[in-house]
Design an enzyme around this catalytic site. Structure first.
Site, PDB file in Angstrom:
ATOM      1  N   CYS B  11      -4.838  66.670 -18.364  1.00  0.00           N
ATOM      2  CA  CYS B  11      -5.322  67.899 -17.735  1.00  0.00           C
ATOM      3  C   CYS B  11      -5.729  67.605 -16.285  1.00  0.00           C
ATOM      4  O   CYS B  11      -5.812  66.448 -15.880  1.00  0.00           O
ATOM      5  CB  CYS B  11      -6.508  68.449 -18.516  1.00  0.00           C
ATOM      6  N   CYS B  14      -8.487  65.096 -15.846  1.00  0.00           N
ATOM      7  CA  CYS B  14      -8.091  63.709 -16.114  1.00  0.00           C
ATOM      8  C   CYS B  14      -7.450  63.110 -14.869  1.00  0.00           C
ATOM      9  O   CYS B  14      -7.666  61.947 -14.528  1.00  0.00           O
ATOM     10  CB  CYS B  14      -7.095  63.635 -17.266  1.00  0.00           C
TER      11      CYS B  14
END
Ligand code: SF4
Lengths: 139, 77
Positions: B11, B14
């Site tokens: 995501c 991240c």
């Protein structure tokens, strides 16, 4: 490659847009401890949050303790007034959680059969406690 | 050689954590390798329940947030 949606689905809820709810039953050896454990698992199955490992909090396992600290909401399910789940969380510096105690709901320790209906009572009380709880400040 | 593991399914947060961690490690001038752990089962093995998370030499240091490179320096030293 397109970005994946944020943070799915490690903790049941989307950690970026929804509340991450972690559930810690005491899972004690007594009948009421067993009821707490079943209730934690059923609350997870029914989507109220995700049961997590209280023993990992006791052992200060970093990934487990940091996850609890970062949770938006936490439910502790204690079997009896020893309140082992709540105390384990407190001692690890985790506060601002909701709690439910099995013996507060007409289920005396050592005299309560582990039945679906007793587990269901604690599931309902746990769900209510979670609904009524505020998002944790430390999350 | 420091092993820096970014736990997350890929995501945007991240990715931000990966960038911040790389920056922190570069600024420290240490030898390091970055591994992206995207498999949910592997992430759960760390006990981590929300991402992104950062593990340094196998020990989880951050869960569910993206610290600044400055903060990460303190965690990986
Ligand atoms: S709270 Fe009560 S039932 Fe649960 S582990 Fe502690 S002593 Fe056992």
């Amino acid at each position: 490659m397109a970005d994946k949606p944020c943070c799915e689905p490690v903790a049941m809820n989307d950690c970026c847009n929804g509340a991450t709810v972690l559930i810690y039953p005491c899972s004690g050896s007594s009948d009421v401890g067993e009821i707490s454990d079943h209730a934690g698992r059923l609350l997870t199955k029914e989507g109220f949050g995700k049961m997590h490992c209280l023993a990992g909090i006791g052992g200060r396992v970093p990934g487990i303790t940091l996850s609890a600290q970062a949770a938006d909401k936490i439910l502790a399910i204690d079997g009896c007034p020893q309140d082992c789940a709540s105390k384990t969380l407190f001692v690890a510096g985790i506060d601002g959680f909701a709690s439910v105690r099995v013996t507060d709901h007409g289920m005396p320790k050592g005299k309560t059969p582990v039945t679906d209906s007793n587990v269901r009572t604690i599931v309902q009380r746990g769900a209510e406690a979670l609904r009524a709880s505020e998002l944790r400040a430390s999350a | 050689m420091k092993k820096l593991q970014i736990l997350g399914t890929g995501c945007p947060k991240c990715k931000k954590l990966t960038e911040a961690t790389e920056q922190a490690a570069r600024e420290l001038g240490i030898e390091f390798e970055i591994e992206k752990v995207t498999d949910i089962d592997k992430i759960l093995e760390f006990g981590v329940m929300m991402t992104p998370a950062l593990a340094v030499d196998g020990v989880v240091k951050v869960v569910g947030k993206v610290p600044t490179p400055q903060e990460i320096k303190g965690l990986i030293q």
